[in-house]
Design an enzyme around this catalytic site. Sequence first.
Site, PDB file in Angstrom:
ATOM      1  N   GLY A  98      37.406  34.644  28.584  1.00 22.17           N
ATOM      2  CA  GLY A  98      36.492  34.781  29.719  1.00 22.17           C
ATOM      3  C   GLY A  98      35.050  34.817  29.251  1.00 22.17           C
ATOM      4  O   GLY A  98      34.199  35.489  29.832  1.00 22.17           O
ATOM      5  N   ARG A 156      40.675  40.000  42.041  1.00 20.78           N
ATOM      6  CA  ARG A 156      41.414  40.111  43.296  1.00 20.78           C
ATOM      7  C   ARG A 156      40.792  39.173  44.335  1.00 20.78           C
ATOM      8  O   ARG A 156      39.599  39.256  44.619  1.00 20.78           O
ATOM      9  CB  ARG A 156      41.330  41.548  43.801  1.00 20.78           C
ATOM     10  CG  ARG A 156      42.315  41.851  44.910  1.00 20.78           C
ATOM     11  CD  ARG A 156      41.953  43.146  45.613  1.00 20.78           C
ATOM     12  NE  ARG A 156      42.087  44.290  44.714  1.00 20.78           N
ATOM     13  CZ  ARG A 156      42.962  45.287  44.907  1.00 20.78           C
ATOM     14  NH1 ARG A 156      43.761  45.277  45.943  1.00 20.78           N
ATOM     15  NH2 ARG A 156      43.004  46.295  44.081  1.00 20.78           N
ATOM     16  N   ASP A 198      34.245  54.418  30.879  1.00 18.83           N
ATOM     17  CA  ASP A 198      34.469  55.690  31.579  1.00 18.83           C
ATOM     18  C   ASP A 198      33.955  56.849  30.723  1.00 18.83           C
ATOM     19  O   ASP A 198      33.314  57.770  31.227  1.00 18.83           O
ATOM     20  CB  ASP A 198      35.961  55.860  31.870  1.00 18.83           C
ATOM     21  CG  ASP A 198      36.544  54.623  32.530  1.00 18.83           C
ATOM     22  OD1 ASP A 198      36.224  54.377  33.696  1.00 18.83           O
ATOM     23  OD2 ASP A 198      37.280  53.871  31.854  1.00 18.83           O
ATOM     24  N   HIS A 225      42.328  53.251  33.115  1.00 17.85           N
ATOM     25  CA  HIS A 225      40.988  52.807  33.509  1.00 17.85           C
ATOM     26  C   HIS A 225      41.033  52.454  34.991  1.00 17.85           C
ATOM     27  O   HIS A 225      41.232  51.315  35.386  1.00 17.85           O
ATOM     28  CB  HIS A 225      40.538  51.593  32.690  1.00 17.85           C
ATOM     29  CG  HIS A 225      39.295  50.947  33.252  1.00 17.85           C
ATOM     30  ND1 HIS A 225      38.084  51.591  33.277  1.00 17.85           N
ATOM     31  CD2 HIS A 225      39.086  49.753  33.835  1.00 17.85           C
ATOM     32  CE1 HIS A 225      37.187  50.802  33.856  1.00 17.85           C
ATOM     33  NE2 HIS A 225      37.773  49.685  34.205  1.00 17.85           N
TER      34      HIS A 225
HETATM   35  P1  NDP Z   1      33.783  39.747  34.831  1.00 22.85           P
HETATM   36  O1  NDP Z   1      33.303  39.232  33.534  1.00 22.85           O
HETATM   37  O2  NDP Z   1      32.844  40.503  35.693  1.00 22.85           O
HETATM   38  O3  NDP Z   1      35.072  40.664  34.636  1.00 22.85           O
HETATM   39  C1  NDP Z   1      36.110  40.296  33.760  1.00 22.85           C
HETATM   40  C2  NDP Z   1      37.222  41.308  33.824  1.00 22.85           C
HETATM   41  O4  NDP Z   1      36.773  42.541  33.320  1.00 22.85           O
HETATM   42  C3  NDP Z   1      37.754  41.594  35.212  1.00 22.85           C
HETATM   43  O5  NDP Z   1      39.153  41.723  35.146  1.00 22.85           O
HETATM   44  C4  NDP Z   1      37.115  42.910  35.549  1.00 22.85           C
HETATM   45  O6  NDP Z   1      37.905  43.665  36.431  1.00 22.85           O
HETATM   46  C5  NDP Z   1      37.148  43.561  34.199  1.00 22.85           C
HETATM   47  N1  NDP Z   1      36.335  44.761  34.062  1.00 22.85           N
HETATM   48  C6  NDP Z   1      36.665  45.824  33.303  1.00 22.85           C
HETATM   49  N2  NDP Z   1      35.763  46.781  33.377  1.00 22.85           N
HETATM   50  C7  NDP Z   1      34.827  46.348  34.205  1.00 22.85           C
HETATM   51  C8  NDP Z   1      33.637  46.913  34.696  1.00 22.85           C
HETATM   52  N3  NDP Z   1      33.226  48.096  34.371  1.00 22.85           N
HETATM   53  N4  NDP Z   1      32.900  46.192  35.532  1.00 22.85           N
HETATM   54  C9  NDP Z   1      33.293  44.976  35.894  1.00 22.85           C
HETATM   55  N5  NDP Z   1      34.421  44.400  35.468  1.00 22.85           N
HETATM   56  C10 NDP Z   1      35.191  45.070  34.644  1.00 22.85           C
HETATM   57  O7  NDP Z   1      34.434  38.583  35.679  1.00 22.85           O
HETATM   58  P2  NDP Z   1      34.005  37.081  35.854  1.00 22.85           P
HETATM   59  O8  NDP Z   1      34.838  36.572  36.966  1.00 22.85           O
HETATM   60  O9  NDP Z   1      32.540  36.910  35.857  1.00 22.85           O
HETATM   61  O10 NDP Z   1      34.479  36.427  34.504  1.00 22.85           O
HETATM   62  C11 NDP Z   1      35.794  36.270  34.150  1.00 22.85           C
HETATM   63  C12 NDP Z   1      35.899  35.011  33.339  1.00 22.85           C
HETATM   64  O11 NDP Z   1      37.197  34.941  32.828  1.00 22.85           O
HETATM   65  C13 NDP Z   1      35.629  33.753  34.165  1.00 22.85           C
HETATM   66  O12 NDP Z   1      34.686  32.973  33.461  1.00 22.85           O
HETATM   67  C14 NDP Z   1      36.993  33.076  34.219  1.00 22.85           C
HETATM   68  O13 NDP Z   1      36.873  31.660  34.158  1.00 22.85           O
HETATM   69  C15 NDP Z   1      37.650  33.623  32.981  1.00 22.85           C
HETATM   70  N6  NDP Z   1      39.096  33.727  33.044  1.00 22.85           N
HETATM   71  C16 NDP Z   1      39.744  33.362  31.929  1.00 22.85           C
HETATM   72  C17 NDP Z   1      41.095  33.432  31.854  1.00 22.85           C
HETATM   73  C18 NDP Z   1      41.740  32.984  30.618  1.00 22.85           C
HETATM   74  O14 NDP Z   1      41.071  32.931  29.606  1.00 22.85           O
HETATM   75  N7  NDP Z   1      43.022  32.704  30.650  1.00 22.85           N
HETATM   76  C19 NDP Z   1      41.893  33.892  32.984  1.00 22.85           C
HETATM   77  C20 NDP Z   1      41.128  34.288  34.106  1.00 22.85           C
HETATM   78  C21 NDP Z   1      39.764  34.217  34.108  1.00 22.85           C
HETATM   79  P3  NDP Z   1      37.705  43.650  38.024  1.00 22.85           P
HETATM   80  O15 NDP Z   1      38.255  42.312  38.495  1.00 22.85           O
HETATM   81  O16 NDP Z   1      38.519  44.815  38.463  1.00 22.85           O
HETATM   82  O17 NDP Z   1      36.242  43.780  38.271  1.00 22.85           O
END
Ligand code: NDP
Length: 328
Positions: free
Chosen positions: A11, A94, A161, A189
């Site tokens: 990601g 989600r 946290d 978490h």
């Molecule tokens: P973020 O970078 O904001 O978040 C990524 C993950 O971190 C989410 O699951 C998020 O949970 C979690 N998270 C943990 N702690 C925190 C926190 N304190 N605040 C916010 N998030 C937190 O999400 P984006 O959508 O911007 O980026 C995700 C990336 O991952 C995208 O670029 C997507 O393409 C990629 N991706 C890659 C995958 C893979 O490599 N197979 C699969 C799916 C996505 P929460 O949703 O609860 O906020």
Amino acid sequence: AKAPVRVAVTGAAGQIGYALVFRIAAGEMLGKDQPVILQMLELPMEKAQAALKGVMMELDDCAFPTLAGMVGTDDPKVAFKDADYALLVGAKPRGPGMERKDLLMENAKIFIEQGKALNDVASRNVKVLVVGNPANTNAYIAMKSAPSLPSKNFTAMLRLDHNRAVSQLATRTGKAVTDIEKMIVWGNHSPTMYPDVRFCTVAGTAAPAAIGDEAWYRNEYIPTVGKRGAAIIAARGASSAASAANAAIDHMRDWALGTKGKWVTMGVPSDGSYGIPKDIIYGVPVTTEAGEYKRVEGLAIDDYSRTMMDKTLAELQEEQAGVASLLG
Ligand code: NDP
């Protein structure tokens, strides 16, 4: 000069990824004397790969002395090849109308695939940190999908946290964050996690005495720490990314370089102590030395703490039961 180490980030072009990879490349995670090769995974979709390309162009433009190389890919087996560290940030958010259970299942598929890939190609000592939510359960799934790797190398991020708990306590007591020691955040978490200040000191004074108001601790402090993520979304219109990335850096840096006796919180597979069933990935206090974490053992658990710790445990067990059918 030290030989470069390989750091995988999934990601990498997301919000947290964007706040994370530049700091890793700058040497803020493993030290200014430790060259790193960044191995970044993004989804195969054109948009995600293009965004990743842009991030890599910017990394080039930083000309970081500690960045010894980089790889961008949509294939976990390429991203995790010989990885010494793996930060699993990417996860499915989600969607509208999606139940928690659906989210759990969607993410389970991702973390089974990534656990298997780590099992097949990563360094046998790879240190894994799961950030993507539900982080504890995703870490559990990856661990169970990687039977050839040591289970203890799979961890989940409770550090945000922990840092929030430290910062809120510093504000309350008018002391510096550096005055606060022995903070603990037990459990998942999620808003059920339990920030426990019973062993904590604030500039040498026991935290409960420094707070001086147990009702405030139970009714204000604990919910404030637990709901901080939602408060940031409300204020910023986007989720906390920089502070989450910062916590990931703290977690990995401390694990790799040691805490010199200082307590920090990590989500680690349980050894059965503190009434937490074996293998559940649960936030506990640890110290770290020479690349290994060690649980702080033998802490007394009072009735209130037991209730709080069991509540967050029950949530984790429910999540785990929800994905059990996928793990075989
Ligand atoms: P973020 O970078 O904001 O978040 C990524 C993950 O971190 C989410 O699951 C998020 O949970 C979690 N998270 C943990 N702690 C925190 C926190 N304190 N605040 C916010 N998030 C937190 O999400 P984006 O959508 O911007 O980026 C995700 C990336 O991952 C995208 O670029 C997507 O393409 C990629 N991706 C890659 C995958 C893979 O490599 N197979 C699969 C799916 C996505 P929460 O949703 O609860 O906020």
